[in-house]
Design an enzyme around this catalytic site. Structure first.
Site, PDB file in Angstrom:
ATOM      1  N   HIS A 546      36.973  39.921  32.832  1.00 11.11           N
ATOM      2  CA  HIS A 546      35.908  38.257  33.447  1.00 11.11           C
ATOM      3  C   HIS A 546      34.694  38.652  32.396  1.00 11.11           C
ATOM      4  O   HIS A 546      33.824  37.628  31.431  1.00 11.11           O
ATOM      5  CB  HIS A 546      35.564  38.648  35.101  1.00 11.11           C
ATOM      6  CG  HIS A 546      36.635  38.060  35.703  1.00 11.11           C
ATOM      7  ND1 HIS A 546      36.831  36.412  36.107  1.00 11.11           N
ATOM      8  CD2 HIS A 546      38.161  38.579  36.153  1.00 11.11           C
ATOM      9  CE1 HIS A 546      37.384  36.642  36.923  1.00 11.11           C
ATOM     10  NE2 HIS A 546      37.757  37.637  37.348  1.00 11.11           N
ATOM     11  N   ILE A 883      40.290  31.925  37.890  1.00 13.02           N
ATOM     12  CA  ILE A 883      39.888  32.433  39.222  1.00 13.02           C
ATOM     13  C   ILE A 883      39.466  34.056  39.378  1.00 13.02           C
ATOM     14  O   ILE A 883      39.770  34.876  38.549  1.00 13.02           O
ATOM     15  CB  ILE A 883      41.446  32.395  39.852  1.00 13.02           C
ATOM     16  CG1 ILE A 883      41.139  32.606  41.223  1.00 13.02           C
ATOM     17  CG2 ILE A 883      42.289  32.909  39.793  1.00 13.02           C
ATOM     18  CD1 ILE A 883      40.197  31.176  42.139  1.00 13.02           C
TER      19      ILE A 883
END
Length: 883
Positions: A546, A883
């Site tokens: 991320h 996600i």
């Protein structure tokens, strides 16, 4: 002139119809979320608009561009299918379209034709607009379309007839030509190949996307800029929620997307919050699609989390653990009646079940691990197997030298020598060889959290209700290809606190059949798993996917035009990442958030991730082969499959991952070689070089002087760089994300925190007696509290879920590739390799000789299986960190 931007490339061309007139007709459909009947009182919902870049169409007076049909739908667009098509009304609305030729006129000016809509027809929730263009015979090829919204509200452009658009493109309300967007549908262009008629638009597009670095961003903005992580703290609400800024020389860190919010009152270096349920800014093009929003609405999930925590507070003492293991089991069968607020069952249906009499029940789905073997988590075999085929296959490493020693300062952290001795290792492996022979034969492996965690131990322990150690765990590679845990070392450093000086402490534990030693071994394993859980979430998952990916995305949008072939290659692998990261900053990794309150590092969690970024992270080591070699799990061998010889042959993550890596690199190689047949074309590509320079010097600016950054001057370097980015965003992330609920949903298998110290660490007489008489009760006290476990289980269930609109790797071809036989063929081969990988994984999981992924009660390794159904499946590799 309109502002020009870009969104997700469509996936097919608009329809073209030939007629005998010179009028181009455009039909626009707009969808509203309101059911008001009066045209004047029916404003559109928050809008989006998109500019379409058309394929080359020559207008010779006999061709018509038909089918620029834009369907703008609300989050309820599926309801339109049930509306009466005869029920319609006239709706006022003004949208302005401009067509651009690929050519300049004889005076060097752009050729354009314009048209506007004045009103549309509502049919159910869809409003259709029409406009016509008078096309001169000399106009040439249509190169681009821009669209300006001249209504009061932002317009949502959902799709164009013949052009599928995933995601929404934002268009702010305006009263003049200030809000256009551009989208390429036809041929990709390197900067030097851009048609003259589109050069200005290409440059203006990028200028607008960069912004000027000032002002607070609005939700409809399409501006990409950088900032440090100064928005995790909340000192205005509570001084205890103050946190250091991440990014800069003191705490090196990747950069995030700038939001421009002002400073807090308590700390001018900290960015203020935008409200408990307000969204954090991400550029409009990065926001979730309608389908994704329905299944994972950030605001709704915020509300659900905010609703759940007070419920947990009301029904449990924050320190209350589970009284029995059967009470943990009841979460999956009986459940827990909770006060109903009407939200939880609607938005968390897998977790909160509706009951009669208006009540709701917190009841979790049984994780796959427990479904297959409810006691496997207790075994050494499963403990070892999960280092190779579990949630975090990124930490196991080869022991390359003996004895084990620390590199930390002994004056601060105690003796550098490990307490695990040569004699102990040789005893635990049955005397079959000396420790020197074990190391030489590459059969000794380790989870090493000693030097990384030891400097954090005293700070974490001072927080209360959480305990930490530096740890080493040794494994012996058996002849059958499985790992056997043989020793765990836990270390507490000295403390030089003026009020309480503490001597260093070390404990070494081995498997045993003696009751006390067996329980101590279980406690030692629990602590190691806690360390691994923290490392998994903060490093293998958050930091290495991320966090490090966001600068690549920001730089690509600022420096690579939507027409650029490398932008088009990378764009699918960037989908939704910035929005999910914004949510993480707000609820997961923020001060007082879920990571801090439920995982062992507490408020030092993000500083710990900064330390690892500074000391460990290297872009050139993020490619799977390089990572395996770095950890000693592989060595280069040109005669071996994938060019690597694995140290552990039955290593499911590496076995499947290398097939995926090879396929990615082959696809990227074909793509790069097509657009850059010569190395000099890479060096001369100004947009490409600007992108990579900005990644290194701004997005990852705290590491800008590192010598390991690749230089984009050859096809080989560019291929390796792009393949690494794609691997990190797809395969790496899938491997550490989508098994979270299956492995950690039953939290005794993957506890997030240890709330008590080891039973033999300086115990009082009463403490040790309690351990001896009730060891199970002592373990339950060490495991997460009821509140911590429930919150983590709920979040892991959500984060392990594939949405219905998930885009999986090699599943969807970008529209422009259809026109290139070379690129289309390469993509089809890539897709075929993904289908073959799926079949290989199925065969491997049926091979009972592969003990780390097959056998009675064993969870098969499917995390890198390319496709999946929606929901929690423990498989599927999406293109992006979605996600």
């Amino acid at each position: 002139m309109p502002l020009i931007g870009h969104g997700k490339p469509p996936n097919s061309f608009p329809s073209i119809t030939k007629t005998q007139n010179r009028v181009t007709k455009s039909v626009l459909n707009q969808d509203f979320s309101t059911n008001q009947s009066a045209a004047a009182s029916a404003p559109p919902i928050a809008s989006m608009a998109k500019v379409i870049h058309l394929p080359a169409i020559t207008t010779n007076g006999a061709e018509v561009i038909e089918g620029l049909k834009r369907i703008i739908r609300s989050d309820n667009e599926s309801n339109a299918d049930h509306e009466d098509p005869n029920n319609h009304e006239v709706v006022a609305g003004r949208l302005h379209l401009t067509l651009y030729s690929t050519e300049l006129d004889c005076s060097g000016m752009e050729k354009t034709v314009e048209a506007s809509t004045e009103r549309g027809t509502r049919r159910g929730e869809v409003v259709e607009f029409e406009c016509s263009f008078n096309m001169p015979k000399t106009f040439g090829k249509v190169g681009a379309v821009t669209m300006q919204n001249q209504q009061e509200d932002e317009t949502l452009l959902f799709s164009v007839e013949g052009v599928e658009m995933q995601g929404h493109i934002g268009l702010r309300p305006c009263k003049g030509p200030q809000s256009g967007l551009i989208e390429r549908v036809g041929k990709s262009y390197l900067p030097a190949q851009t048609p003259d008629g589109l050069k200005r638009l290409r440059n203006l597009d990028l200028e607008n996307l960069r912004g000027d670095g000032t002002g607070e961003r609005k939700e409809s903005d399409r501006i990409y800029d950088y900032d440090v992580y100064n928005d995790l703290a909340d000192p205005d609400s509570n001084p205890d929620l103050a946190r250091p800024v991440l990014g800069g020389s003191k705490h090196p860190y990747p950069r995030r997307c700038r939001t421009g919010r002002g400073p807090t009152k308590a700390d001018k270096n900290t960015e203020k919050k935008s409200g408990a349920l307000a969204k954090y800014y991400v550029p409009r093009d990065e926001q979730f699609s309608a389908t994704k929003s329905r299944e994972f609405r950030l605001n709704v999930l915020d509300q659900a989390v905010h609703a759940l925590i007070p419920i947990f507070v009301s029904i449990t003492n924050p320190k209350m653990g589970f009284p029995f293991f059967t009470a943990i089991d009841s979460l999956f069968n009986e459940g827990l009646i909770i006060p109903s607020n009407g939200l939880l069952n609607k938005y968390l249906p897998r977790v909160v079940k509706a009951t009669s009499f208006g009540k709701e029940k917190l009841r979790y789905e049984t994780p796959e691990l427990i479904t297959r073997d409810r006691f496997s988590w207790l075994t050494d075999k499963e403990f070892a197997r999960q280092t190779l085929a579990g949630l975090n296959p990124y930490t196991i490493q080869l022991v390359k030298e003996w004895p084990l020693t620390s590199k930390l300062d002994p004056k601060l952290y105690g003796p550098p020598e490990s307490a695990i001795t040569k004699e102990l290792v040789e005893k635990e492996i049955g005397g079959v060889m000396t420790v020197e022979e074990v190391v030489e034969k590459k059969r000794l492996f380790m989870l090493d959290y000693h030097d990384l965690l030891l400097p954090q131990v005293n700070g974490v322990r001072n927080l209360g209700d959480t305990y930490l150690y530096g740890s080493r765990t040794l494994f012996f590679l058996r002849d059958n290809g499985t790992l056997q845990p043989i020793a765990i070392e836990l270390t507490r450093p000295p403390s030089y606190d003026e009020k309480l000086a503490i001597e260093p402490w070390q404990g070494v534990y081995t498997p045993s059949t003696e009751p006390t030693k067996e329980w101590l071994w279980r406690f030692a394993k629990l602590n190691v798993i806690v360390h691994d859980s923290a490392y998994h979430q903060l490093i293998a998952h958050w930091l290495r996917t991320h966090c490090v990916a966001e600068p690549f995305i920001i730089a690509a949008n600022r420096q690579l035009s939507a027409m650029h072939p490398i932008y088009r290659l990378l764009h699918p692998y960037f989908r939704y990442t910035m929005e999910i990261n914004a949510y993480a900053r707000k609820q997961l990794v923020n001060a007082g958030g879920i990571i801090e309150s439920c995982f062992s590092a507490g408020k030092y969690a993000m500083v710990f991730s900064s330390i690892v970024y500074d000391q460990v992270w290297r872009f050139d080591m993020e490619a799977l082969p390089a990572d395996l070699i770095r950890r000693g799990l592989a060595e280069e061998d040109p005669n071996a499959e994938h060019g690597l010889k694995l140290a552990i042959q039955d290593y499911p993550f590496a076995n499947d991952g290398l097939i995926l890596w090879d396929a990615i690199k082959e696809w990227v190689s074909d793509y790069v070689d097509h657009y850059y047949p010569k190395a000099f074309t890479i060096e001369e590509d100004k947009e490409l070089q600007a992108w990579w320079n900005e990644v290194r010097t701004v997005g990852h600016g705290d590491k800008k002087d590192e010598k390991w950054w690749p230089v984009l001057n050859t096809q080989e370097n560019l291929i390796q760089t792009l393949s690494t980015i794609i691997w990190v965003n797809s395969g790496h992330h899938a491997a550490v994300n989508f098994g979270q609920y299956d492995y950690a949903g039953y939290f005794p298998n993957r506890p997030s925190i240890a709330r008590t110290k080891m039973p033999d660490e300086d115990p009082t007489d009463d403490e040790y007696t309690e351990f001896l008489t009730k060891p199970e009760s002592a373990m339950l006290q060490c495991l997460p509290s009821q509140r911590q476990a429930s919150i983590v289980m709920t979040i892991l269930d959500v984060l392990s879920t594939h949405s219905a609109d998930e885009e999986y790797i090699a599943d969807k071809m970008e529209a422009s590739w259809e026109d290139s036989p070379v690129i289309k063929g390469a993509f089809e081969r890539f897709k075929g390799r993904m289908m073959e990988l799926s079949r290989i994984i199925d065969r491997r999981n049926l091979d009972e000789g592969l003990l780390n992924r097959s056998g009675a009660g064993v969870v098969p390794y499917e995390l890198l299986k390319p496709r999946s159904e929606s929901g929690v499946t423990g498989m599927g590799v999406p293109n992006s960190i979605s996600i």
